[in-house]
Design an enzyme around this catalytic site. Structure first.
Site, PDB file in Angstrom:
ATOM      1  CG  HIS A  28      -2.020  -1.045   1.096  1.00  0.00           C
ATOM      2  ND1 HIS A  28      -2.761  -1.471   2.185  1.00  0.00           N
ATOM      3  CD2 HIS A  28      -2.471  -1.767   0.036  1.00  0.00           C
ATOM      4  CE1 HIS A  28      -3.613  -2.416   1.796  1.00  0.00           C
ATOM      5  NE2 HIS A  28      -3.451  -2.615   0.507  1.00  0.00           N
ATOM      6  CB  CYS A  30       6.329  15.542 -13.176  1.00  0.00           C
ATOM      7  SG  CYS A  30       7.068  15.410 -11.518  1.00  0.00           S
TER       8      CYS A  30
END
Length: 310
Positions: free
Chosen positions: A158, A169
């Site tokens: 996770h 970006c």
């Protein structure tokens, strides 16, 4: 693989039958529901022979280090549960509130220390490595406490709260700053009466890549998002190779992680559950040890009398 989600326990029990073994794809196995053993001596015999051990860990082991799970009774930050805040939709709607929530969690996790359960796993990995045996930890936790304890073979499915990802970006970077940005200093109080700070988006954590400056988000898997395919590939490789699996401090209701141990058990590999209570998966496992992981794991993973250093 489907998105990260919580599934009802009745669905988990329906999914156990008919899982295919990674080692024998033509074999169909249906698990027999039976009461698991709590005999530590029997577990220790299996442990002594295991060459490739996988540890699946969840929020329960971190709770023993004082970190809230944000589940169950009282599991709120202000008036929200984590499912209300840990979503792409919540971040798009109110990034200031979500960053306050994660700032609060980052500060708690920065000050938390590994407990005897974390340390027992890390010590076991280091000791067995000298014997030519392997221990890999696959964790749902984002707090890096396994890493802090010394675990080397670690898959954080996770993500990590101490990494960020730029929404412009896409760059992922480690970030242990406290606070992560000046505007969050002193913010994030969890009490229900606390008002949102309503921090302007331009003052929230921003990307430091040249000519970017995009809004950063925590590099964690939110509800409704898919797990990293590359990480999942490593997970499935480890699960296919293991000859002993430990399930530590997890409720076995968060999909897809809830299916990892049943897949292992379905091909006849011993699975031992260490948890404060039983779970929907308990009766599919060979062993179940109830109680704090900090008490059960040190005994379970201590050096066995048959161990020799190669």
């Amino acid at each position: 693989m489907g998105p990260f989600q919580v599934v009802p326990s009745r669905l988990i029990s329906q999914l156990y039958c008919g899982l295919k073994s990674p080692a024998a794809k033509g074999t169909k196995i249906c698990l027999t529901m039976a009461r698991p053993s709590s005999n530590m001596a029997s577990f220790r015999e299996v442990f002594a022979k295991a060459k490739h051990i996988v540890v699946l860990s969840g929020a329960g082991i971190s709770a023993e280090s004082g970190l809230p799970t944000f589940r169950g009774a009282g599991g709120y930050w202000r008036k929200w549960k984590s499912q209300d805040l840990a979503t792409p939709e919540a971040f798009a709607y109110n990034p200031s509130r979500v960053w306050e929530f994660y700032h609060y969690r980052r500060e708690m996790m920065r000050s938390a220390e590994p407990n005897p359960g974390h340390l027992a796993i890390a010590e076991c990995e280091a000791r067995l490595h000298k014997q030519g045996r392997r221990v890999t930890v696959i964790t749902q936790n984002i707090d890096e406490l396994h890493r802090k304890a010394g675990t080397k073979n670690l898959l954080e499915i996770h993500g990590s709260i101490f990494k960020t990802r730029c929404t412009s970006c896409g760059v992922v970077a480690e970030n242990h700053k406290s606070p992560i940005c000046p505007a969050l200093s002193g913010k994030g109080a969890p009490e229900p009466e606390t008002h949102d700070a309503k921090i302007p988006v331009e003052k929230l954590p921003r990307c430091e890549e040249a000519a970017c400056g995009g809004l950063l988000r925590p590099h964690v898997v939110w509800f409704g998002e898919n797990l990293d395919p590359a990480v999942l590939e490593e997970v499935h490789r480890e699960l296919a190779l293991c000859d002993l699996c430990l399930v530590v401090g997890t409720s076995s209701v968060v999909y897809p992680a809830a299916m990892f141990a049943p897949q292992v058990s379905a091909r006849g590999v011993p699975v031992a559950e260490f948890n404060m209570e039983t779970t929907p998966a308990t009766n599919t496992f060979r062993f179940h040890f109830q109680g704090p992981c900090g008490k059960t794991l040190p005994e379970a993973l201590a050096p066995h009398e048959t161990e020799t250093v190669s």
